[in-house]
Design a protein around this motif. Structure first.
Motif, PDB file in Angstrom:
ATOM      1  N   ASP A   1     -11.082  -3.628  -9.266  1.00 60.39           N
ATOM      2  CA  ASP A   1     -11.122  -4.200  -7.914  1.00 60.39           C
ATOM      3  C   ASP A   1     -11.502  -5.671  -7.887  1.00 60.39           C
ATOM      4  OD1 ASP A   1     -10.333  -1.843  -6.670  1.00 60.39           O
ATOM      5  OD2 ASP A   1     -12.390  -1.129  -6.490  1.00 60.39           O
TER       6      ASP A   1
ATOM      7  N   HIS B   1      -7.410  -7.413  -0.715  1.00 60.85           N
ATOM      8  CA  HIS B   1      -8.188  -6.179  -0.891  1.00 60.85           C
ATOM      9  C   HIS B   1      -9.506  -6.270  -0.134  1.00 60.85           C
ATOM     10  CE1 HIS B   1      -5.292  -5.118  -3.989  1.00 60.85           C
ATOM     11  NE2 HIS B   1      -5.494  -6.300  -4.542  1.00 60.85           N
TER      12      HIS B   1
ATOM     13  N   ALA C   1     -13.143  -4.557  -0.896  1.00 62.83           N
ATOM     14  CA  ALA C   1     -13.282  -4.215  -2.313  1.00 62.83           C
ATOM     15  C   ALA C   1     -14.204  -5.228  -2.986  1.00 62.83           C
ATOM     16  CB  ALA C   1     -11.910  -4.202  -2.990  1.00 62.83           C
TER      17      ALA C   1
ATOM     18  N   GLY D   1       0.781  -1.216   0.000  1.00 61.87           N
ATOM     19  CA  GLY D   1       0.000   0.000   0.000  1.00 61.87           C
ATOM     20  C   GLY D   1       0.817   1.272   0.000  1.00 61.87           C
TER      21      GLY D   1
END
Length: 369
Positions: A324, A354, A357, A180
């Motif tokens: 995503d 993720h 998401a 990230g």
């Protein structure tokens, strides 16, 4: 071993080799190992880009969260450095300080190809100056080239930076590699970053045992492909009394640890989403144990490597992130059961890497040869 003896060694078919390799690679069933222990067991993770090590562990470990590997990197317990096959790997700090000296002969061969572009350059002096520069503060390759060019203005700037990389164990400092986060590649020496000197390189014999634990059963040529080193047969011969031997369908002699897992060829192998350049696909001279011959070259396009999908233990397609979620492009028609398993595995990976998401897994068209 004579040809006659090799011919009578037990035969391991492709599926048997596949299941054995998947078991060593923590891809047959997910492992409870910590991220650090897994990186050590696998003798590093291919890491040309930032995300592949995270995807590699997400496919292999039970309960893995990307923050675990990122914290290890921030704490300097693992590092990014050029080692095996002259490529960037994520290694534990201990392996970084010992494997890098072991592969120095390969770095010397790489440097030899630039010697004509380094006429008049004292390489020992270059290494000393480069060390002083990067230990004063981490430098990008552009900064290193510029500084070295002041000392050798007539030399090729790229060759100067390659020489520094080959002569010194340069690691990529954080925030590069953190989950990230973003950061350009900046380099310092492994000893400076880790605060301790390099250790003695492992003996070839010790490395053979680690390779077989993570990639076996394997031939001498397989290990040489993985390590980017030559002349390893002597180590295998010294270890022969401690190893067991097999032969593959082509009659090639394979070595293995006596107590290493060799599951039944019919053991189920769930789908796995692998990152580009996963070590599973790069660490054997004969990749048929993972890549069906009809799909050789399908995970590459010029210099672009694609992310690979395993179905029933073998490469069966490629995948890519999209909005995503992810898109799967199989190389052949999958059964309804296989598609359901691929979707479930893709959703699990998305939730791991993720969370929150989209969990959308979409199938693209079958990609024919």
């Amino acid at each position: 071993m004579t040809k006659t003896t090799t011919a009578t060694a037990p035969l391991l078919g492709i599926r048997a080799l596949n299941r054995a390799t998947l078991a060593r690679q923590l891809l047959l069933t997910r492992s409870p190992l910590s991220a650090k222990a897994a990186v050590e067991h696998l003798v590093g993770l291919q890491a040309q880009n930032v995300k592949p090590p995270y995807h590699a562990l997400a496919a292999r470990l039970d309960g893995f969260m990307p923050e675990e590997l990122s914290a290890l990197m921030a704490d300097r317990a693992v590092v990014r450095i050029v080692t095996l096959r002259s490529t960037i790997h994520t290694h534990t700090a201990d392996d970084c300080l010992t494997l890098r000296p072991l592969v120095q002969p390969a770095r010397d061969r790489e440097l030899h190809g630039f010697r004509k572009r380094l006429t008049g350059v004292d390489l020992d002096r270059l290494a000393a100056l480069a060390r002083e520069l990067v230990e004063a503060e981490p430098r990008t390759m552009a900064q290193l080239r510029a500084a070295l060019s002041v000392e050798w203005p007539d030399a090729d700037p790229q060759a100067l930076s390659v020489a520094a990389r080959c002569k010194l164990p340069l690691v990529q400092v954080t925030p590069r590699g953190l989950w990230g986060r973003s950061g350009q590649v900046a380099l310092t020496t492994a000893e400076h970053w880790l605060g301790r000197p390099a250790g003695p390189a492992p003996t070839p014999d010790a490395l053979v045992l680690r390779y077989l634990a993570a990639f076996g059963p394997a031939s001498v040529k397989d290990m040489q492909t993985w390590a980017g080193l030559t002349r390893l047969r002597a180590a295998f011969e010294r270890l022969r009394p401690r190893l067991v031997t097999f032969r593959d369908p082509a009659g090639v002699e394979l070595f293995d640890l006596p107590d290493a897992p060799r599951p039944d060829p019919d053991t189920p192998a769930p789908p796995r989403f692998l990152p580009e350049l996963d070590n599973l696909l790069l660490s054997h001279a004969d990749r048929a144990r993972v890549v069906p011959p009809e799909y050789w070259g399908r995970t590459w396009a010029v210099n672009q490597a694609y992310r690979s999908l395993l179905v029933d233990g073998f490469v069966a397609g490629v995948w890519k992130p999209e909005n995503d979620g992810l898109v799967v492009e199989p190389f052949h028609e999958l059964t309804r059961s296989q598609r359901d398993e691929v979707v479930a595995e893709g959703q699990r990976m998305l939730a791991t890497l993720h969370p929150g998401a989209s969990d959308a897994v979409r199938f693209g068209t079958v990609v024919p040869r």
